[in-house]
Structure formats: structure tokens, C-alpha cells
Design a protein around this motif. Structure first.
Motif, PDB file in Angstrom:
ATOM      1  N   GLU A  95      43.901   8.900  24.351  1.00 55.20           N
ATOM      2  CA  GLU A  95      44.821  10.115  24.091  1.00 55.20           C
ATOM      3  C   GLU A  95      46.006   9.773  24.011  1.00 55.20           C
ATOM      4  O   GLU A  95      47.044   9.891  22.853  1.00 55.20           O
ATOM      5  CB  GLU A  95      44.348  11.359  24.829  1.00 55.20           C
ATOM      6  N   PHE A  96      46.635   9.104  24.756  1.00 51.92           N
ATOM      7  CA  PHE A  96      48.071   8.668  25.138  1.00 51.92           C
ATOM      8  C   PHE A  96      48.504   7.639  23.882  1.00 51.92           C
ATOM      9  O   PHE A  96      49.149   7.895  23.261  1.00 51.92           O
ATOM     10  CB  PHE A  96      48.316   8.014  26.438  1.00 51.92           C
ATOM     11  N   LEU A  97      47.520   6.716  23.869  1.00 50.62           N
ATOM     12  CA  LEU A  97      47.430   5.537  22.807  1.00 50.62           C
ATOM     13  C   LEU A  97      47.505   6.099  21.488  1.00 50.62           C
ATOM     14  O   LEU A  97      48.437   5.783  20.574  1.00 50.62           O
ATOM     15  CB  LEU A  97      46.339   4.464  23.038  1.00 50.62           C
ATOM     16  N   ALA A  98      46.898   7.101  21.210  1.00 49.99           N
ATOM     17  CA  ALA A  98      46.556   7.751  19.841  1.00 49.99           C
ATOM     18  C   ALA A  98      47.916   8.586  19.696  1.00 49.99           C
ATOM     19  O   ALA A  98      48.336   8.415  18.507  1.00 49.99           O
ATOM     20  CB  ALA A  98      45.679   8.600  19.760  1.00 49.99           C
ATOM     21  N   LEU A 182      49.501  20.897   5.645  1.00 57.05           N
ATOM     22  CA  LEU A 182      49.268  20.655   7.375  1.00 57.05           C
ATOM     23  C   LEU A 182      47.911  20.408   7.608  1.00 57.05           C
ATOM     24  O   LEU A 182      47.418  20.496   8.873  1.00 57.05           O
ATOM     25  CB  LEU A 182      49.463  22.038   7.848  1.00 57.05           C
ATOM     26  N   SER A 183      47.186  19.723   6.700  1.00 58.65           N
ATOM     27  CA  SER A 183      45.653  19.197   6.937  1.00 58.65           C
ATOM     28  C   SER A 183      46.020  17.915   7.901  1.00 58.65           C
ATOM     29  O   SER A 183      46.987  17.096   8.041  1.00 58.65           O
ATOM     30  CB  SER A 183      45.104  18.839   5.839  1.00 58.65           C
ATOM     31  N   PRO A 184      44.896  17.358   8.770  1.00 55.95           N
ATOM     32  CA  PRO A 184      45.243  16.417   9.797  1.00 55.95           C
ATOM     33  C   PRO A 184      45.799  15.103   8.891  1.00 55.95           C
ATOM     34  O   PRO A 184      46.608  14.144   9.531  1.00 55.95           O
ATOM     35  CB  PRO A 184      43.832  16.046  10.068  1.00 55.95           C
ATOM     36  N   GLY A 185      45.437  14.628   7.518  1.00 56.32           N
ATOM     37  CA  GLY A 185      46.186  13.497   7.028  1.00 56.32           C
ATOM     38  C   GLY A 185      47.490  13.714   6.757  1.00 56.32           C
ATOM     39  O   GLY A 185      48.064  12.656   6.637  1.00 56.32           O
ATOM     40  N   THR A 265      56.073  23.536  17.494  1.00 62.41           N
ATOM     41  CA  THR A 265      56.527  24.658  16.997  1.00 62.41           C
ATOM     42  C   THR A 265      55.571  25.150  15.772  1.00 62.41           C
ATOM     43  O   THR A 265      54.964  26.265  15.216  1.00 62.41           O
ATOM     44  CB  THR A 265      57.936  24.833  16.277  1.00 62.41           C
ATOM     45  N   LEU A 266      55.101  24.017  15.110  1.00 58.38           N
ATOM     46  CA  LEU A 266      54.269  24.136  13.884  1.00 58.38           C
ATOM     47  C   LEU A 266      52.536  24.487  14.502  1.00 58.38           C
ATOM     48  O   LEU A 266      51.992  24.693  13.628  1.00 58.38           O
ATOM     49  CB  LEU A 266      54.160  22.697  13.384  1.00 58.38           C
ATOM     50  N   ARG A 267      52.542  24.282  15.735  1.00 56.45           N
ATOM     51  CA  ARG A 267      51.141  24.072  16.420  1.00 56.45           C
ATOM     52  C   ARG A 267      50.271  25.657  15.900  1.00 56.45           C
ATOM     53  O   ARG A 267      49.248  25.488  15.459  1.00 56.45           O
ATOM     54  CB  ARG A 267      51.117  24.222  17.865  1.00 56.45           C
ATOM     55  N   PRO A 268      51.059  26.735  15.906  1.00 54.05           N
ATOM     56  CA  PRO A 268      50.346  28.180  15.624  1.00 54.05           C
ATOM     57  C   PRO A 268      49.875  28.099  14.330  1.00 54.05           C
ATOM     58  O   PRO A 268      49.058  28.907  13.879  1.00 54.05           O
ATOM     59  CB  PRO A 268      51.316  29.191  16.033  1.00 54.05           C
ATOM     60  N   LEU A 269      50.525  27.239  13.446  1.00 50.67           N
ATOM     61  CA  LEU A 269      50.244  27.254  11.908  1.00 50.67           C
ATOM     62  C   LEU A 269      49.208  26.338  11.548  1.00 50.67           C
ATOM     63  O   LEU A 269      48.656  26.732  10.474  1.00 50.67           O
ATOM     64  CB  LEU A 269      51.442  27.260  11.307  1.00 50.67           C
ATOM     65  N   SER A 272      45.608  21.096  13.071  1.00 49.31           N
ATOM     66  CA  SER A 272      45.565  19.631  13.014  1.00 49.31           C
ATOM     67  C   SER A 272      46.265  19.166  13.854  1.00 49.31           C
ATOM     68  O   SER A 272      46.799  17.758  13.907  1.00 49.31           O
ATOM     69  CB  SER A 272      45.760  19.154  11.553  1.00 49.31           C
ATOM     70  N   LEU A 273      47.232  19.947  14.927  1.00 48.18           N
ATOM     71  CA  LEU A 273      48.038  19.366  15.803  1.00 48.18           C
ATOM     72  C   LEU A 273      47.512  19.505  17.364  1.00 48.18           C
ATOM     73  O   LEU A 273      47.416  20.686  17.790  1.00 48.18           O
ATOM     74  CB  LEU A 273      49.338  19.899  15.731  1.00 48.18           C
ATOM     75  N   SER A 274      47.217  18.430  17.970  1.00 46.42           N
ATOM     76  CA  SER A 274      46.558  18.686  19.247  1.00 46.42           C
ATOM     77  C   SER A 274      47.484  18.760  20.427  1.00 46.42           C
ATOM     78  O   SER A 274      48.880  18.697  19.943  1.00 46.42           O
ATOM     79  CB  SER A 274      45.660  17.247  19.613  1.00 46.42           C
ATOM     80  N   THR A 275      47.402  19.203  21.649  1.00 41.67           N
ATOM     81  CA  THR A 275      48.255  19.545  22.639  1.00 41.67           C
ATOM     82  C   THR A 275      49.003  18.021  23.016  1.00 41.67           C
ATOM     83  O   THR A 275      50.012  18.067  23.700  1.00 41.67           O
ATOM     84  CB  THR A 275      47.543  20.059  23.861  1.00 41.67           C
ATOM     85  N   THR A 276      48.345  17.078  22.528  1.00 40.17           N
ATOM     86  CA  THR A 276      48.779  15.772  22.696  1.00 40.17           C
ATOM     87  C   THR A 276      49.423  14.936  21.540  1.00 40.17           C
ATOM     88  O   THR A 276      49.137  13.628  21.542  1.00 40.17           O
ATOM     89  CB  THR A 276      47.924  14.928  23.761  1.00 40.17           C
ATOM     90  N   TRP A 277      49.928  15.691  20.651  1.00 38.30           N
ATOM     91  CA  TRP A 277      50.307  14.969  19.253  1.00 38.30           C
ATOM     92  C   TRP A 277      51.359  13.838  19.437  1.00 38.30           C
ATOM     93  O   TRP A 277      51.155  12.791  18.845  1.00 38.30           O
ATOM     94  CB  TRP A 277      50.617  16.047  18.239  1.00 38.30           C
ATOM     95  N   SER A 278      52.165  14.252  20.259  1.00 36.46           N
ATOM     96  CA  SER A 278      53.187  13.168  20.566  1.00 36.46           C
ATOM     97  C   SER A 278      53.421  13.197  21.994  1.00 36.46           C
ATOM     98  O   SER A 278      52.821  13.564  23.032  1.00 36.46           O
ATOM     99  CB  SER A 278      54.540  13.518  20.019  1.00 36.46           C
ATOM    100  N   PRO A 279      53.942  11.764  22.312  1.00 37.23           N
ATOM    101  CA  PRO A 279      54.051  11.279  23.884  1.00 37.23           C
ATOM    102  C   PRO A 279      54.642  12.317  24.764  1.00 37.23           C
ATOM    103  O   PRO A 279      53.913  12.632  25.781  1.00 37.23           O
ATOM    104  CB  PRO A 279      54.784  10.099  23.798  1.00 37.23           C
ATOM    105  N   LEU A 280      55.825  12.834  24.139  1.00 37.00           N
ATOM    106  CA  LEU A 280      56.177  14.103  25.122  1.00 37.00           C
ATOM    107  C   LEU A 280      55.290  15.216  25.230  1.00 37.00           C
ATOM    108  O   LEU A 280      55.558  15.928  26.348  1.00 37.00           O
ATOM    109  CB  LEU A 280      57.580  14.477  24.572  1.00 37.00           C
ATOM    110  N   MET A 281      54.592  15.558  24.443  1.00 33.70           N
ATOM    111  CA  MET A 281      53.540  16.649  24.331  1.00 33.70           C
ATOM    112  C   MET A 281      52.513  16.439  25.388  1.00 33.70           C
ATOM    113  O   MET A 281      51.995  17.116  26.065  1.00 33.70           O
ATOM    114  CB  MET A 281      53.040  16.831  23.147  1.00 33.70           C
ATOM    115  N   TYR A 282      52.177  15.047  25.550  1.00 36.80           N
ATOM    116  CA  TYR A 282      51.244  14.545  26.361  1.00 36.80           C
ATOM    117  C   TYR A 282      51.847  14.515  27.695  1.00 36.80           C
ATOM    118  O   TYR A 282      51.064  15.111  28.605  1.00 36.80           O
ATOM    119  CB  TYR A 282      50.856  13.022  25.957  1.00 36.80           C
TER     120      TYR A 282
END
Lengths: 327, 304
Positions: A95-98, A182-185, A265-269, A272-282
Motif C-alpha cells: 500500500e505504501f509503495l503504491a 474522478l474515475s480511478p484512471g 478534500t476530494l474523497r467525499p466526491l 477512486s481515492l483510497s485512504t492511502t492515496w498519497s504517502p502523507l495520507m498513509y
């Protein structure tokens, strides 16, 4: 960096002057105390809110919590030395590497686009025959005044098919199944666009300001030699403002690594954004959702070290490229 | 063209050349000028688009937001503002006041601390000066958000989390501000003036407050604006530190409202109106302070 270069010329004077006036010797001694008094608030705040937290992060990153018995009561949890366990755990977590991979893609999209456009706009503002300069300069700089959360919010709505003007245009053009922005791709482009919108104006102003500092005689000379405006821009202006370009690139890369507000901020909308999308979110998830401050500390250290490493590598590479001929 | 210009410069007399070149260039570069103006205007359009959208969207009510054309304005702006104001007894305006406190008061104190430290580093010779400066410089590179979590843990131990202090205090220190203040003090405050004030018996702090600070004015405005934007923009720190929504700054507050919107779409109009009202003061501040805003300081600081 610059510190060593700009030692103010007047610096040495009080010291040189003191012996000439014996009466003043006590004042000179006091003058050693005065700067420390003036520095005191800064040093205290720096120690409490930067040095201490950094040290504390280091300490935590090498620790873990041992739970004895059922883990109930205050005595049942003890901290012990964990060695590199937390670091190994972070580095082996897919998850972190992703999240690192996503941020790299994000940076590869954002940084070149943002700096390229900023440079283009700065050169156009500095060019002789461009119109609407004042309006454009203020308009392009305007988003700098909008916090990342608010700009994510605005763009987030503009991405929603029900609200978005883009989908209205797609409809008029007869394109029916355009995937959601806002789709995953596509979400990484959507976030990069928010970063671009917020950052292009500031970088443009930094570049434009350093262009303004160049004496125009240089351009006049080039014009007399028959250089076209485009040649002047590419062969003279760009190399002259190289230090500003390097610094904006460095700051943009550091900011990229820390992306947090936009995806949060975009997560509620979108889904396609996981709670670990960026390293700081992780890091945030580890610290506050999982209550695992030790892993969060280790990951923080990794991000900070990566930031330093990238800064130094980048500065070394560009310095060799840009100033290598001088030696 | 290069060659013609060069040969012309050699052959044609000075004044002739000048007037001739102007018209020639005019004809030749006009299309290019239109092109570059258009590119610049496109950039401006791109940057204004979301702002234009939020102005229009905040005039719509909840049903219109998703049904009418994006850029078709409506008449519900005032209703939306009233509704936003009534939301939990004016919580929104409390967020605005909190933001002003965090960013405004925080940036003023931070600028003063930076000025004091920067002046001391620029205008005094004392042992340890370079060590202090180097350590502070390293602080410029340490990403502020990385220390947010340990700051939370440390403040939790003294029971300061979830208070105004937890957001204010960590942002009073700005290594970048100190760095800029040092450069600016070195450039803007002549040592002769400090010296002559000393010979007249002025005390060091008096010299700093009455002579150096006013001279550093434009540089201080720049540091203030940088810090103001940094605090206003910092989402992670208040997001981590605060649990009580009465202490939220506008960013954390609106982000929370948007979260509720996922299940309660009526919230969206509140979020949009709130976003519009929140960016107005900042834009005004920027337009007013623009003249004093010295980015060349930041750019010049760059020359390594």
C-alpha cells in the motif's frame, strides 16, 4: 546555501571599532549578548516546534508497543526498542509503495506542466508585444490566494458530471460515454490539475520578477545583432533566470511529495481515492485511524529523508549541468 | 532576417534605420503578438474559470445546482448566505474569525520573530552565528507537515491539543521567514545608520524597533504574506490538532461540510457559498498588498 555569499559588508565593523574606544569595550561585550536575546524567541520556538518533534519522530520510529495480557489498563502497554522493524514494515507494505508510485506519476504530470506553463507565461509577460499583461498577470496569480482545500472543492464540483461544464461540452459534441474525471484512471490528472491551477501563477511571478531584474540593455544588444524575440527568450532570458527556475523546480518537487489536502478534500466526491492515496495520507491513517504512531513516525522519517535526498540530488545534477562550464 | 537586419544596420543611417525597423517589425510581429496575447488570455481564462463558476453556482439553490446549465446564474445568493449564516448559529462566521486569528495574528507574530532573528543574524558578529543560521536553514527544507504528527503527540502530553494554541504556536516559527529577513535586513538597513544611532546612545532594541524595522518594511510585508498564506493553506495541522468544530479554520470546516454533503446534497449549496465568501477577503488582501509584495526577494534569495 546563500548564507555564505551575502555576508553583509558592515558586519565586521563594530568588532574592529571597539578596541579603538576603550570606553566602549563593555558595550561591545554586551553586543555579544544582544543578538542572542534577539534570537531567543526564534530559537525557543524552533526548538519546541521543529527540533523536538523531529527528534521525537526519530525516537518513536525505532520503538513499538508491547501489549501484555489482554492489553487493558495503563500498565499493560509498554514501549520497547523495535530496531528497524517499523521501517521494514513500511517498505514492504504494498500500500505504501503504491502511494509512492501514485505520487511519482502525479509529480511527473504536474511539475513539468506547471513550470513549463509558468515559464511560458512569464516570458510572454516580459515580451514586448504582448497585450493584456496586467489583467493576465493578476488573473493567473489569483489562484495563489485560494487555499488548496477550497480549490480542490471548486474543481471537485467542476469534475462532477451533473455540474461540470465540460460534460455539457462533451454532450454537445456528441461524446456520450466520457469516463468520469474522478474515475480511478483519471483521478491523478484531476488532482494534478488542481495543483497546476494553484501553483502556476506563483511560479510565473517568481520567474517574471527575476526577468524584470535583468537590465534591458542586454536584449537591446541582442536585437541589434539581429536576434528574434524568440531567440532572445530562449537563448538569453531562460539561461539568465536559471537560478529561479531551479529553485521553483525544487520547491515544486518538495510540495509534490507532500500532497495531502487535495486528495483528502476530494474523497467525499469519488470512490477512486483510497485512504492511502498519497504517502502523507498513509501516515495520517497509521497515526489516527490505526493508532500506530510508531509506524507513522517511521514513514514520516522516510518521507523526510526522501525529500532531502531528492533536494540534494537535484541540486547536484543541475549545478553540474548549469554551472559546469564555469570551472 | 538576421542577415538583412545586420546589413541594414551597417548601410542605412541611424534614424532611418530606427523608424524603418519599427514599421517592419510591426508588420512582421503583429501575428506573433496576437498569438502570445491569446495564449496569455487563455491562461487567465483557465485561472478565472473556477472563480467564475463559484460566483455563479452560489446564486443557485440546491435543485438548480444539479439541473440548470453550469454558467446560468440564478437569484438565490442572498438566501444561500442567510442559510449559511443560520447553519448551527453562525458556525461558519466563527470559522472565518478563527481563520483570521490563526493566519492574521499568527503571521504578524511570526513576522516579528523572523525580523528579530533575521536582523540579529545580519547585523551582529557573534560566536555561534553560523551554526545557528545553518541549523535554521535545514529547517527550511524540513517539510512542515512531516512534523505535524509529532507536534500533535508532544502537545497532547501538555494537554494543549484541541485548543487555539495547538494551531497557533507551531506556526509562529518560520525558518524561511528568518532566512528572508536576514537577506532583507542585510540589504535594507545600512550599518552606518546603526553605528551612528549607537554613538548617540540609542539602545540596541530601540535601534531595531525604531530604525531597522521601518526600513525593512517591504520585506516584512512579503514575509507576512508568505506566512499568512502558509497558515491559511495549512490543512493538515488543524485537521490533526482540532476535534471541536468551534475551533476549526475555514478550510477544515468546509472540508467537513463537504463530507456531510455526500449523504445530504443540500449541504453542497452551503459549501459552495461558503467557499465563495471565504476567498473574497484573501483576494482583496492580495490585490491591496500587491504593491508591497516583493517576490523578487524570494527569487533573489534563490541565487546560490
Amino acid at each position: 546555501m546563500t548564507a555564505t555569499v551575502e555576508a553583509p559588508s558592515g558586519d565586521t565593523r563594530p568588532a574592529r571599532r571597539a578596541p579603538r574606544h576603550p570606553v566602549k569595550r563593555r558595550t561591545a561585550a554586551r553586543r555579544h549578548v544582544t543578538p542572542w536575546m534577539m534570537l531567543a524567541p526564534g530559537i525557543v520556538l524552533f526548538t519546541l516546534f521543529m527540533a523536538a518533534p523531529i527528534l521525537y519522530t526519530f525516537v518513536l520510529s525505532f520503538q513499538k508497543e508491547l501489549v501484555s495480557g489482554l492489553g487493558l489498563g495503563s500498565g499493560s502497554r509498554t514501549r520497547t526498542f523495535a530496531g528497524l522493524e517499523n521501517y521494514v514494515a513500511t517498505f514492504t507494505d504494498p500500500e505504501f509503495l503504491a502511494s509512492v508510485g501514485r505520487v511519482l506519476v502525479y509529480g511527473l504530470i504536474l511539475v513539468p506542466t506547471m513550470l513549463g506553463l509558468a515559464l511560458l507565461f512569464a516570458l510572454l509577460l516580459d515580451a514586448r508585444r504582448t497585450g493584456a499583461k496586467g489583467f493576465s498577470r493578476v488573473s493567473i496569480f489569483l489562484p495563489y490566494a485560494v487555499p488548496a482545500v477550497i480549490s480542490s472543492l471548486l474543481w471537485g464540483f467542476l469534475y462532477l458530471p451533473a455540474v461540470s461544464p465540460f460534460y455539457w461540452i462533451f454532450e454537445q459534441l456528441g461524446w456520450d460515454d466520457v469516463p468520469s474525471l474522478l474515475s480511478p484512471g483519471l483521478v491523478v490528472f484531476a488532482i494534478a490539475n488542481i495543483g497546476l491551477w494553484g501553483g502556476v501563477g506563483f511560479n510565473m511571478i517568481v520567474m517574471y520578477t527575476s526577468l524584470k531584474a535583468v537590465p534591458t540593455e542586454i536584449y537591446e544588444a541582442a536585437r541589434i545583432d539581429g536576434a528574434s524575440e524568440r531567440q532572445i527568450a530562449l537563448r538569453i532570458k531562460v539561461p539568465i533566470i536559471m537560478p529561479a527556475l531551479i529553485m521553483t523546480a525544487l520547491f515544486s518537487m518538495i510540495a509534490t511529495l507532500q500532497v495531502f489536502a487535495e486528495p483528502t478534500t476530494l474523497r467525499p466526491l469519488t470512490n477512486s481515492l483510497s485512504t492511502t492515496w498519497s504517502p502523507l495520507m498513509y501516515v495520517y491513517r497509521d497515526a489516527f485511524t490505526r493508532d500506530d504512531i510508531y509506524s507513522a513516525a517511521a514513514t514520516s522519517v522516510i518521507i523526510a529523508v526522501a525529500t532531502f535526498a531528492i533536494s540534494f540530488l537535484f541540486l547536484r545534477v543541475v549545478q553540474r549541468r548549469a554551472f559546469g562550464q564555469e570551472d | 532576417m538576421t542577415i538583412t537586419n545586420q546589413t541594414r544596420a551597417m548601410v542605412v543611417p541611424e534614424f532611418h534605420e530606427a523608424s524603418d525597423r519599427r514599421s517592419r517589425n510591426g508588420d512582421q510581429r503583429m501575428p506573433l503578438a496576437i498569438g502570445s496575447t491569446a495564449v496569455l488570455l487563455l491562461g487567465a481564462l483557465y485561472c478565472l474559470l473556477p472563480v467564475a463558476w463559484v460566483v455563479i453556482a452560489s446564486t443557485k439553490d440546491a435543485s438548480e445546482l444539479f439541473s440548470t446549465f453550469t454558467f446560468a446564474p440564478s437569484t438565490h445568493l442572498w438566501d444561500n448566505i442567510v442559510e449559511l449564516t443560520n447553519y448551527r448559529d453562525g458556525l461558519y462566521w466563527r470559522w472565518m474569525a478563527n481563520t483570521a486569528l490563526y493566519a492574521g495574528f499568527g503571521a504578524i507574530v511570526s513576522t516579528y520573530v523572523s525580523a528579530l532573528s533575521g536582523y540579529a543574524l545580519a547585523k551582529y558578529v557573534f560566536p555561534g552565528k553560523n551554526v545557528v543560521f545553518r541549523v535554521l536553514l535545514m529547517g527550511v527544507l524540513v517539510p512542515g507537515v512531516i512534523v505535524a504528527i509529532p507536534q500533535y503527540l508532544l502537545l497532547a502530553q501538555v494537554g494543549l491539543t484541541n485548543t487555539y494554541w495547538s494551531v497557533l504556536l507551531p506556526q509562529l516559527i518560520s525558518p524561511y521567514g528568518i532566512y528572508l529577513a536576514r537577506i532583507y535586513a542585510a540589504a535594507a538597513v545600512p550599518t552606518d545608520i546603526i553605528e551612528s544611532a549607537r554613538t548617540e546612545g540609542a539602545r540596541e532594541l530601540y535601534i531595531f524597533h525604531r530604525i531597522a524595522l521601518p526600513m525593512m518594511g517591504p520585506g516584512l510585508v512579503t514575509i507576512f504574506l508568505f506566512q499568512f498564506v502558509a497558515v491559511w493553506n495549512n490543512f493538515m495541522l488543524p485537521y490533526i490538532m482540532l476535534g471541536n468544530d468551534e475551533l476549526f479554520p475555514i478550510t477544515v470546516g468546509l472540508s467537513g461540510l463537504l463530507n456531510q454533503g455526500a449523504s445530504l446534497p443540500a449541504m453542497y449549496t452551503l459549501v459552495i457559498t461558503g467557499a465563495l465568501l471565504s476567498i473574497i477577503p484573501l483576494i482583496v488582501l492580495f490585490l491591496v498588498l500587491q504593491r508591497y509584495w516583493r517576490v523578487d526577494l524570494a527569487a533573489g534569495a534563490v541565487k546560490a
